[in-house]
Design a protein around this motif. Structure first.
Motif, PDB file in Angstrom:
ATOM      1  N   GLY A 108      40.081  44.490  38.030  1.00 25.31           N
ATOM      2  CA  GLY A 108      40.464  45.897  38.205  1.00 25.31           C
ATOM      3  C   GLY A 108      40.559  46.225  39.682  1.00 25.31           C
ATOM      4  N   GLY A 109      40.138  47.443  40.067  1.00 25.63           N
ATOM      5  CA  GLY A 109      40.252  47.886  41.464  1.00 25.63           C
ATOM      6  C   GLY A 109      39.555  46.967  42.447  1.00 25.63           C
ATOM      7  N   VAL A 110      38.251  46.714  42.221  1.00 21.67           N
ATOM      8  CA  VAL A 110      37.496  45.841  43.120  1.00 21.67           C
ATOM      9  C   VAL A 110      37.981  44.393  42.967  1.00 21.67           C
ATOM     10  CG1 VAL A 110      35.198  44.912  43.669  1.00 21.67           C
ATOM     11  CG2 VAL A 110      35.463  47.338  43.126  1.00 21.67           C
ATOM     12  N   GLY A 111      38.245  43.986  41.729  1.00 27.46           N
ATOM     13  CA  GLY A 111      38.691  42.617  41.469  1.00 27.46           C
ATOM     14  C   GLY A 111      39.985  42.271  42.178  1.00 27.46           C
ATOM     15  N   LYS A 112      40.959  43.186  42.137  1.00 28.71           N
ATOM     16  CA  LYS A 112      42.251  42.950  42.820  1.00 28.71           C
ATOM     17  C   LYS A 112      42.042  42.837  44.333  1.00 28.71           C
ATOM     18  CE  LYS A 112      45.563  45.080  39.654  1.00 28.71           C
ATOM     19  NZ  LYS A 112      45.518  46.390  39.031  1.00 28.71           N
ATOM     20  N   ALA A 113      41.225  43.752  44.879  1.00 25.99           N
ATOM     21  CA  ALA A 113      40.959  43.737  46.327  1.00 25.99           C
ATOM     22  C   ALA A 113      40.247  42.440  46.715  1.00 25.99           C
ATOM     23  CB  ALA A 113      40.121  44.949  46.726  1.00 25.99           C
ATOM     24  N   LEU A 124      49.954  33.182  44.409  1.00 25.09           N
ATOM     25  CA  LEU A 124      51.250  33.848  44.326  1.00 25.09           C
ATOM     26  C   LEU A 124      51.458  34.412  42.913  1.00 25.09           C
ATOM     27  CD1 LEU A 124      53.802  34.338  46.110  1.00 25.09           C
ATOM     28  CD2 LEU A 124      54.803  32.347  44.970  1.00 25.09           C
ATOM     29  N   ASN A 125      51.775  35.694  42.832  1.00 23.81           N
ATOM     30  CA  ASN A 125      52.036  36.364  41.538  1.00 23.81           C
ATOM     31  C   ASN A 125      50.868  36.243  40.554  1.00 23.81           C
ATOM     32  OD1 ASN A 125      54.645  36.978  42.472  1.00 23.81           O
ATOM     33  ND2 ASN A 125      55.415  35.004  41.752  1.00 23.81           N
ATOM     34  N   LEU A 126      49.649  36.242  41.086  1.00 21.01           N
ATOM     35  CA  LEU A 126      48.464  36.026  40.244  1.00 21.01           C
ATOM     36  C   LEU A 126      48.314  37.112  39.176  1.00 21.01           C
ATOM     37  CD1 LEU A 126      46.048  34.113  39.872  1.00 21.01           C
ATOM     38  CD2 LEU A 126      44.768  35.532  41.464  1.00 21.01           C
ATOM     39  N   ALA A 127      48.532  38.379  39.583  1.00 19.08           N
ATOM     40  CA  ALA A 127      48.384  39.493  38.626  1.00 19.08           C
ATOM     41  C   ALA A 127      49.366  39.341  37.473  1.00 19.08           C
ATOM     42  CB  ALA A 127      48.596  40.832  39.337  1.00 19.08           C
ATOM     43  N   ASP A 153      38.377  48.295  48.568  1.00 18.09           N
ATOM     44  CA  ASP A 153      38.454  47.357  49.695  1.00 18.09           C
ATOM     45  C   ASP A 153      37.093  47.091  50.320  1.00 18.09           C
ATOM     46  OD1 ASP A 153      41.133  46.872  49.472  1.00 18.09           O
ATOM     47  OD2 ASP A 153      41.743  48.382  50.936  1.00 18.09           O
ATOM     48  N   VAL A 154      36.294  48.173  50.537  1.00 15.45           N
ATOM     49  CA  VAL A 154      34.985  47.954  51.190  1.00 15.45           C
ATOM     50  C   VAL A 154      33.984  47.308  50.238  1.00 15.45           C
ATOM     51  CG1 VAL A 154      35.224  49.683  53.011  1.00 15.45           C
ATOM     52  CG2 VAL A 154      34.302  50.378  50.801  1.00 15.45           C
ATOM     53  N   THR A 155      34.092  47.631  48.947  1.00 15.40           N
ATOM     54  CA  THR A 155      33.208  46.974  47.973  1.00 15.40           C
ATOM     55  C   THR A 155      33.536  45.482  47.906  1.00 15.40           C
ATOM     56  OG1 THR A 155      33.068  49.013  46.682  1.00 15.40           O
ATOM     57  CG2 THR A 155      32.413  46.977  45.568  1.00 15.40           C
ATOM     58  N   ALA A 156      34.831  45.162  47.850  1.00 18.80           N
ATOM     59  CA  ALA A 156      35.262  43.757  47.815  1.00 18.80           C
ATOM     60  C   ALA A 156      34.858  43.032  49.085  1.00 18.80           C
ATOM     61  CB  ALA A 156      36.777  43.682  47.614  1.00 18.80           C
ATOM     62  N   MET A 157      34.861  43.730  50.212  1.00 18.35           N
ATOM     63  CA  MET A 157      34.439  43.118  51.479  1.00 18.35           C
ATOM     64  C   MET A 157      32.990  42.638  51.386  1.00 18.35           C
ATOM     65  SD  MET A 157      32.556  43.673  54.482  1.00 18.35           S
ATOM     66  CE  MET A 157      32.414  45.405  54.882  1.00 18.35           C
TER      67      MET A 157
END
Length: 367
Positions: A14-19, A63-66, A350-354
Motif C-alpha cells: 500500500g502507501g508505505v509498501g510502495k514507497a 520495472l513495472n513491479l506494481a 515516504d518518511v515511514t518507508a525511510m
C-alpha cells in the motif's frame, strides 16, 4: 569474489509498501555499484489478494513491479506458505512487513525462529500482549535472526534507536513525554493554535480527514489507541512490563453518544453537535494562558503510562509544534532538566518507508 546475496520479501504494497519498494530499488542499485556490498534480490511481494514470487528464488525485476503484482497469476500464498517458502531459501532472508496486520504480527516468533530476519513499521507486533513481545525477542535471540521496528513509533524519526542507545549505554530514563500522532498534532495545532482562535473542532477533524491525515474512520485516531500502542512500545523498551495498550489510562476524544454509531460518515455528520465540549476544554486552557494538546507520557520511576489532553504554556516546545509534526522528549539522568528532544514529520509514506529502509541497512550489516 562474488558478493553475498540476500533475499528480500515484502508483505504489504500500500502507501508505505510502495514507497519502500521504490527506496529498495534505489538501495539495490547503490549497493550493486560496490563489489563488496551484498546483492539484494527481491523474491516475493504480497498484498491481501495477490502474491508475486519467484519459485526458483530468482530476483523479481523492479520495472513495472506494481503492474506485475496486479497481473500476477501466482497462487496467493497463505502466511504459513510464505514462511515455508522463505525458510527454504538458499540464502539469508529479510521479511519486510509493511502491514498493520495482527495476524502477520502474531507470526513473528515463528518467522524469527526459522532464521528469517524482520524489518517492520507494524506497531501491533510490539504493542500486543507482553507474551508476544517476549516471544519475538527470545525467538530472535535463539535463532540469530534480527528484528528492527524503528518506524513503529514516529515514522522515520530516530525514536526507538535513541531510546535503545540511552538504555544500553547505562543512562537512566526517568520520563518520556510527547505528541506521538501526526493526526492529533495537526488537529490541535489548528484547533488551539498558540496565536489566533482556531476553527471549530468538527471542522478541523473534517479538514484533517480530507487532507488524508486521519484513518478512513476518524474514530480510529480519536480513540487514542494509536498513541497508546506507541507508548506501550517505548515503555517496554524503557524497562516497564506494560501488559497492553489498554492496561493504562487512555482518554478517548470520541463523544460517548457517538462511540457506537454505525459508520465513519454518520460520525462525521453528528460530530458538530458536540463542538461545545471541546470549546469548553480550549477555553479553560486559554483562561490559564495555555493551550491544550493530546500527549502521551511515561513516568518510569512511578511506572505510570497515560494518554490524553494536557495544558501547556504557549512557550513550551509541545505547544509550538507545526503541522502534523511529532515531538518526543526524553528526560534522563545524563540529560538532566534539559530533555533530549526529537522532532519532525511523524507520519507519511515516504518518511515511514525511510525508517524501514534504514532498518534494513542495519540488518544487512549484520547478516
Amino acid at each position: 569474489m562474488a558478493s553475498k546475496e540476500i533475499f528480500i520479501a515484502v508483505i504489504g504494497a500500500g502507501g508505505v509498501g510502495k514507497a519502500f519498494l521504490s527506496q529498495l530499488e534505489g538501495l539495490s542499485k547503490r549497493l550493486s555499484a560496490n563489489a563488496s556490498s551484498p546483492k539484494l534480490s527481491l523474491i516475493l511481494v504480497s498484498r491481501s489478494t495477490k502474491t508475486l514470487y519467484s519459485p526458483q528464488y530468482k530476483a523479481l525485476p523492479f520495472l513495472n513491479l506494481a503492474t506485475s503484482l496486479a497481473d500476477s497469476t501466482n497462487k496467493p500464498l497463505s502466511l504459513t506458505e510464505i514462511i515455508d517458502f522463505l525458510a527454504a531459501a538458499p540464502a539469508k532472508v529479510v521479511l519486510v512487513d509493511n502491514t498493520s496486520s495482527q495476524d502477520v504480527a502474531d507470526s513473528y516468533p515463528q518467522v524469527l525462529s526459522r532464521g528469517i530476519s524482520i524489518v517492520t513499521p507494524n506497531k501491533k507486533a510490539f504493542s500486543g500482549s507482553y507474551k508476544l513481545w517476549q516471544d519475538i525477542f527470545s525467538s530472535a535471540a535463539s535463532s540469530g535472526a534480527k528484528v528492527y521496528h524503528e518506524s513503529s513509533v514516529g515514522a522515520g524519526l530516530p525514536v526507538i534507536s535513541t531510546l535503545k542507545d540511552l538504555v544500553e549505554t547505562g543512562d537512566e530514563v526517568t520520563r518520556i513525554e510527547g505528541v506521538f500522532s501526526g493526526t492529533m498534532s495537526f488537529l490541535f495545532n489548528s484547533f488551539a493554535p498558540t496565536e489566533g482562535s482556531g476553527g471549530k473542532w468538527s471542522a478541523e477533524v473534517k479538514k484533517a480527514k480530507e487532507l488524508g491525515y486521519t484513518e478512513p474512520d476518524p474514530r480510529d485516531d480519536l480513540n487514542g489507541l494509536d498513541v497508546a500502542r506507541k507508548l506501550t512500545i517505548l515503555a517496554r523498551l524503557a524497562g516497564l512490563q506494560v501488559e497492553s495498550p489498554t492496561s493504562f489510562p487512555v482518554q478517548s476524544l470520541i463523544p460517548k453518544a457517538l462511540e457506537s454509531v454505525g459508520s465513519g460518515e454518520e460520525f462525521m455528520q453528528r460530530l458538530p453537535e458536540f463542538d461545545s465540549e471541546m470549546e469548553e476544554t480550549k477555553a479553560a486552557a486559554e483562561k490559564e494562558g495555555k493551550v491544550v494538546r493530546f500527549v502521551g507520557s511515561i513516568d518510569v520511576a512511578k511506572k505510570e503510562v497515560k494518554v490524553g489532553l494536557e495544558k501547556f504554556d504557549r512557550s513550551h516546545p509541545i505547544a509550538a509544534l507545526k503541522g502534523s509534526d511529532n515531538i518526543i522528549s526524553f528526560y534522563t539522568k545524563r540529560y538532566g532538566a534539559n530533555a533530549l528532544i526529537i522532532q519532525g514529520a511523524g507520519a507519511g509514506g515516504d518518511v515511514t518507508a525511510m525508517g524501514v529502509t534504514a532498518d534494513l541497512i542495519k540488518v544487512l550489516g549484520q547478516l
